[in-house]
Motif scaffolding. Structure first.
Motif, mmCIF file in Angstrom:
data_model
loop_
_atom_site.group_PDB
_atom_site.id
_atom_site.type_symbol
_atom_site.label_atom_id
_atom_site.label_comp_id
_atom_site.label_asym_id
_atom_site.label_seq_id
_atom_site.Cartn_x
_atom_site.Cartn_y
_atom_site.Cartn_z
ATOM 1 N N ALA A 1 0.811 -1.216 0.000
ATOM 2 C CA ALA A 1 0.000 0.000 0.000
ATOM 3 C C ALA A 1 0.843 1.264 0.000
ATOM 4 O O ALA A 1 0.369 2.326 -0.390
ATOM 5 C CB ALA A 1 -0.941 -0.007 1.209
ATOM 6 N N SER A 2 2.097 1.162 0.441
ATOM 7 C CA SER A 2 2.961 2.337 0.501
ATOM 8 C C SER A 2 3.926 2.408 -0.684
ATOM 9 O O SER A 2 4.835 3.229 -0.688
ATOM 10 C CB SER A 2 3.762 2.328 1.807
ATOM 11 N N CYS A 3 3.723 1.542 -1.697
ATOM 12 C CA CYS A 3 4.634 1.477 -2.842
ATOM 13 C C CYS A 3 3.889 1.822 -4.135
ATOM 14 O O CYS A 3 2.695 1.564 -4.261
ATOM 15 C CB CYS A 3 5.234 0.078 -2.979
ATOM 16 N N ASP A 4 4.610 2.402 -5.073
ATOM 17 C CA ASP A 4 4.036 2.669 -6.386
ATOM 18 C C ASP A 4 4.048 1.427 -7.264
ATOM 19 O O ASP A 4 3.168 1.244 -8.114
ATOM 20 C CB ASP A 4 4.816 3.793 -7.076
ATOM 21 N N VAL A 5 5.051 0.588 -7.101
ATOM 22 C CA VAL A 5 5.167 -0.653 -7.854
ATOM 23 C C VAL A 5 5.889 -1.661 -6.971
ATOM 24 O O VAL A 5 6.729 -1.287 -6.147
ATOM 25 C CB VAL A 5 5.920 -0.430 -9.194
ATOM 26 N N VAL A 6 5.527 -2.918 -7.118
ATOM 27 C CA VAL A 6 6.145 -3.988 -6.330
ATOM 28 C C VAL A 6 6.844 -4.958 -7.272
ATOM 29 O O VAL A 6 6.293 -5.348 -8.302
ATOM 30 C CB VAL A 6 5.094 -4.744 -5.483
ATOM 31 N N THR A 7 8.082 -5.328 -6.917
ATOM 32 C CA THR A 7 8.821 -6.336 -7.660
ATOM 33 C C THR A 7 9.363 -7.356 -6.657
ATOM 34 O O THR A 7 9.054 -7.275 -5.461
ATOM 35 C CB THR A 7 9.909 -5.692 -8.536
ATOM 36 N N PHE A 8 10.186 -8.299 -7.125
ATOM 37 C CA PHE A 8 10.497 -9.463 -6.294
ATOM 38 C C PHE A 8 11.981 -9.798 -6.308
ATOM 39 O O PHE A 8 12.637 -9.738 -7.345
ATOM 40 C CB PHE A 8 9.682 -10.675 -6.777
ATOM 41 N N ASP A 9 12.464 -10.182 -5.126
ATOM 42 C CA ASP A 9 13.839 -10.652 -4.958
ATOM 43 C C ASP A 9 13.953 -12.138 -5.278
ATOM 44 O O ASP A 9 15.031 -12.643 -5.559
ATOM 45 C CB ASP A 9 14.268 -10.379 -3.507
ATOM 46 N N HIS A 10 12.826 -12.848 -5.233
ATOM 47 C CA HIS A 10 12.794 -14.287 -5.512
ATOM 48 C C HIS A 10 11.414 -14.647 -6.050
ATOM 49 O O HIS A 10 10.510 -13.802 -6.114
ATOM 50 C CB HIS A 10 13.117 -15.103 -4.255
ATOM 51 N N GLU A 11 11.257 -15.933 -6.458
ATOM 52 C CA GLU A 11 10.009 -16.373 -7.087
ATOM 53 C C GLU A 11 9.053 -17.076 -6.139
ATOM 54 O O GLU A 11 8.077 -17.684 -6.601
ATOM 55 C CB GLU A 11 10.331 -17.351 -8.239
ATOM 56 N N VAL B 1 -1.395 -15.352 -2.726
ATOM 57 C CA VAL B 1 -1.017 -14.027 -2.206
ATOM 58 C C VAL B 1 -0.922 -13.036 -3.362
ATOM 59 O O VAL B 1 -1.432 -11.909 -3.284
ATOM 60 C CB VAL B 1 0.312 -14.110 -1.432
ATOM 61 N N LEU B 2 -0.285 -13.448 -4.450
ATOM 62 C CA LEU B 2 -0.164 -12.569 -5.611
ATOM 63 C C LEU B 2 -1.535 -12.221 -6.184
ATOM 64 O O LEU B 2 -1.783 -11.075 -6.574
ATOM 65 C CB LEU B 2 0.698 -13.242 -6.680
ATOM 66 N N ALA B 3 -2.439 -13.196 -6.225
ATOM 67 C CA ALA B 3 -3.779 -12.951 -6.758
ATOM 68 C C ALA B 3 -4.531 -11.934 -5.896
ATOM 69 O O ALA B 3 -5.250 -11.068 -6.430
ATOM 70 C CB ALA B 3 -4.565 -14.260 -6.833
ATOM 71 N N ALA B 4 -4.357 -12.028 -4.582
ATOM 72 C CA ALA B 4 -5.024 -11.074 -3.686
ATOM 73 C C ALA B 4 -4.479 -9.664 -3.892
ATOM 74 O O ALA B 4 -5.241 -8.684 -3.905
ATOM 75 C CB ALA B 4 -4.840 -11.514 -2.233
ATOM 76 N N GLY C 1 -5.438 -4.157 -6.717
ATOM 77 C CA GLY C 1 -4.973 -3.125 -7.638
ATOM 78 C C GLY C 1 -3.495 -2.809 -7.519
ATOM 79 O O GLY C 1 -3.033 -1.792 -8.051
ATOM 80 N N VAL C 2 -2.732 -3.661 -6.837
ATOM 81 C CA VAL C 2 -1.290 -3.433 -6.689
ATOM 82 C C VAL C 2 -0.606 -3.653 -8.036
ATOM 83 O O VAL C 2 -0.847 -4.654 -8.716
ATOM 84 C CB VAL C 2 -0.691 -4.384 -5.633
ATOM 85 N N VAL C 3 0.245 -2.722 -8.420
ATOM 86 C CA VAL C 3 1.018 -2.853 -9.652
ATOM 87 C C VAL C 3 2.237 -3.721 -9.356
ATOM 88 O O VAL C 3 3.065 -3.383 -8.511
ATOM 89 C CB VAL C 3 1.468 -1.483 -10.184
ATOM 90 N N MET C 4 2.333 -4.866 -10.042
ATOM 91 C CA MET C 4 3.440 -5.798 -9.815
ATOM 92 C C MET C 4 4.147 -6.099 -11.129
ATOM 93 O O MET C 4 3.507 -6.315 -12.156
ATOM 94 C CB MET C 4 2.916 -7.111 -9.212
ATOM 95 N N HIS C 5 5.479 -6.091 -11.074
ATOM 96 C CA HIS C 5 6.300 -6.457 -12.225
ATOM 97 C C HIS C 5 7.431 -7.355 -11.757
ATOM 98 O O HIS C 5 8.212 -6.938 -10.913
ATOM 99 C CB HIS C 5 6.847 -5.211 -12.922
ATOM 100 N N PRO C 6 7.485 -8.605 -12.281
ATOM 101 C CA PRO C 6 6.571 -9.174 -13.265
ATOM 102 C C PRO C 6 5.185 -9.426 -12.678
ATOM 103 O O PRO C 6 5.030 -9.492 -11.466
ATOM 104 C CB PRO C 6 7.250 -10.486 -13.660
ATOM 105 N N THR C 7 4.209 -9.591 -13.549
ATOM 106 C CA THR C 7 2.847 -9.859 -13.100
ATOM 107 C C THR C 7 2.756 -11.298 -12.594
ATOM 108 O O THR C 7 3.579 -12.156 -12.954
ATOM 109 C CB THR C 7 1.853 -9.682 -14.247
ATOM 110 N N PRO C 8 1.741 -11.602 -11.779
ATOM 111 C CA PRO C 8 1.571 -12.985 -11.324
ATOM 112 C C PRO C 8 1.449 -13.982 -12.470
ATOM 113 O O PRO C 8 1.982 -15.098 -12.386
ATOM 114 C CB PRO C 8 0.291 -12.918 -10.497
ATOM 115 N N ALA C 9 0.775 -13.606 -13.555
ATOM 116 C CA ALA C 9 0.608 -14.524 -14.683
ATOM 117 C C ALA C 9 1.950 -14.878 -15.306
ATOM 118 O O ALA C 9 2.201 -16.038 -15.673
ATOM 119 C CB ALA C 9 -0.320 -13.912 -15.728
ATOM 120 N N ALA C 10 2.825 -13.887 -15.445
ATOM 121 C CA ALA C 10 4.156 -14.159 -15.991
ATOM 122 C C ALA C 10 5.004 -14.926 -14.993
ATOM 123 O O ALA C 10 5.680 -15.905 -15.346
ATOM 124 C CB ALA C 10 4.840 -12.845 -16.366
ATOM 125 N N LEU C 11 4.964 -14.506 -13.732
ATOM 126 C CA LEU C 11 5.832 -15.087 -12.705
ATOM 127 C C LEU C 11 5.560 -16.575 -12.512
ATOM 128 O O LEU C 11 6.461 -17.340 -12.139
ATOM 129 C CB LEU C 11 5.631 -14.340 -11.384
#
Length: 399
Positions: free
Chosen positions: A71-81, A87-90, A95-105
């Motif tokens: 909630a305090s971030c403009d975009v979320v990314t990942f250090d691991h898979e 959790v990603l679906a929730a 409306g959290v912007v994630m890169h890569p997206t859950p579908a790609a990840l």
């Protein structure tokens, strides 16, 4: 929990789930770009937490904690898979912007999903099958021969979750776990043992708007399932093959809608063999900055960590071209000696051109705790210099 504060000038906050060395190494480029990093670390002494001021502590499986963090971030990314798909679906529903997206990840989280999709796309892969029973293992072995490679579809890394099997009995323990909740819930991934020439990696970056960039193809050297050396670019690689594998990596990134850095690990094979009619087969995917790209921190115009930040923020991508004819990365693996800093004086005096990167992780045998980059006009000189520095840090040489 300390909330990250937006920097003056409207610079964004990038949240990284996972407090490992990859998040830590994003901090330097983030500072230079004015971007605020915040990391959700597993504990207060995680590698990234020691370098990034905004480092709330929480598990990557804790949905409410990750929700509060995101909630305090403009975009979320990942250090691991390893963030669970539920959790990603929730987060996606929030409306959290994630890169890569859950579908790609998902293609980097689950090797069965990855194999199915790459095969659908016509990307060269080893012959493979899913097995849930001993008879299915025996049937696949009859087709490709023993020994074969068995993998847990989820959770493996650095050689973990991979088994070279010479008989069904070698997989007996794993077969008892098939169907149970966990990495073998959907069965074993079986692959033929590839008679490869060497291992290659193609690192690309892709932004949400579809811009993509690729670094030179590199050769990776593995020791007991752990990458110990990267040669950039891959020496003696046929120019046509370099073009083919780079095109394949860019196609994978586009077809899977990957955003951020993507590493495509490959085997170079002799065309016309049982493995493939092509000159390569894809082994693994990683959707994050990757060990095979650490050389780019010092050896490319734009390193992978800066490029990943540019990509996830949909900024124009940087120039990935190399700065020198050769750059060699040697991984520093933990040894018996826990003291690293005392080695600096010798290494820096002996080789002022060696670039040392230490991750702030506890030392234990065979754990990746840092790496050394050396650039040169001469490949063999670069290899010797990088390896000496890595060995000296590990404590295996003392002169």
């Amino acid at each position: 929990m300390t909330e990250p504060k937006r920097a003056p000038g409207g610079f964004p906050v990038v949240g990284v789930v996972g407090g490992g060395q990859l998040a830590r190494m994003m901090q330097g480029p983030a500072i230079e770009l004015g971007i605020q990093l915040s990391v959700l670390a597993e504990d207060a002494y995680a590698a990234a937490a020691l370098a990034i001021p905004s480092a709330p502590v929480g598990e990557h499986t804790d949905l409410e904690m990750i929700r509060k963090f995101a909630a305090s971030c403009d975009v979320v990314t990942f250090d691991h898979e390893h963030v669970p798909q539920d959790v990603l679906a929730a987060l996606e529903a929030d409306g959290v912007v994630m890169h890569p997206t859950p579908a790609a990840l998902r293609h980097a989280q689950d090797k069965l999903v990855m194999r199915r999709r790459l095969s659908e796309l016509g990307i060269a892969c080893p012959r493979w099958a899913v097995a849930r029973t001993a008879s299915e293992v025996a049937e696949f072995a009859e087709e490709v021969g023993w020994p074969l490679i068995a993998k847990t579809p989820r959770g493996g890394y650095d050689g973990k979750g991979v088994l070279l099997a010479s008989s069904v009995d070698d997989m007996a323990e794993w077969l008892t776990q098939v169907g149970r909740r966990g990495p073998l819930e959907d069965g074993l991934l079986l692959e033929e043992r590839v008679d490869f020439v060497r291992e290659l990696a193609v690192l690309v970056a892709r932004s949400p708007s579809g811009q993509a960039a690729a670094w030179p193809v590199v050769e990776t050297v593995q020791t007991e399932g752990i990458c110990t050396e990267v040669l950039a670019p891959a020496p003696g690689l046929d120019a046509d093959l370099a073009s083919v594998v780079t095109e394949a990596a860019l196609r994978i990134a586009g077809e899977l809608d990957v955003t951020g850095v993507l590493a495509v690990e490959m085997f170079e094979v002799r065309p016309g063999g049982a493995s493939s009619s092509s000159s390569y087969v894809v082994n693994e995917l990683a959707m994050r900055p990757h060990n095979s790209g650490h050389w780019s921190m010092d050896g490319a115009v734009t390193g992978q960590f800066e490029q990943h930040l540019r990509a996830v923020l949909d900024l124009p991508l940087g120039d990935p071209r190399p700065r020198a004819p050769w750059t060699v990365m040697a991984n520093v693996l933990g040894g018996e000696d826990e003291e690293l800093y005392s080695a600096y004086r010798h290494i820096m005096a002996r080789d002022p051109g060696a670039k040392i990167h230490v991750y702030g992780k506890g030392v234990r045998p065979s754990r990746k705790i840092g790496h050394v980059n050396v650039s040169s006009d001469d490949l063999e000189s670069a290899r010797e210099r990088a390896q000496h520095a890595a060995d000296y840090l590990r404590g295996t040489v003392r002169e």
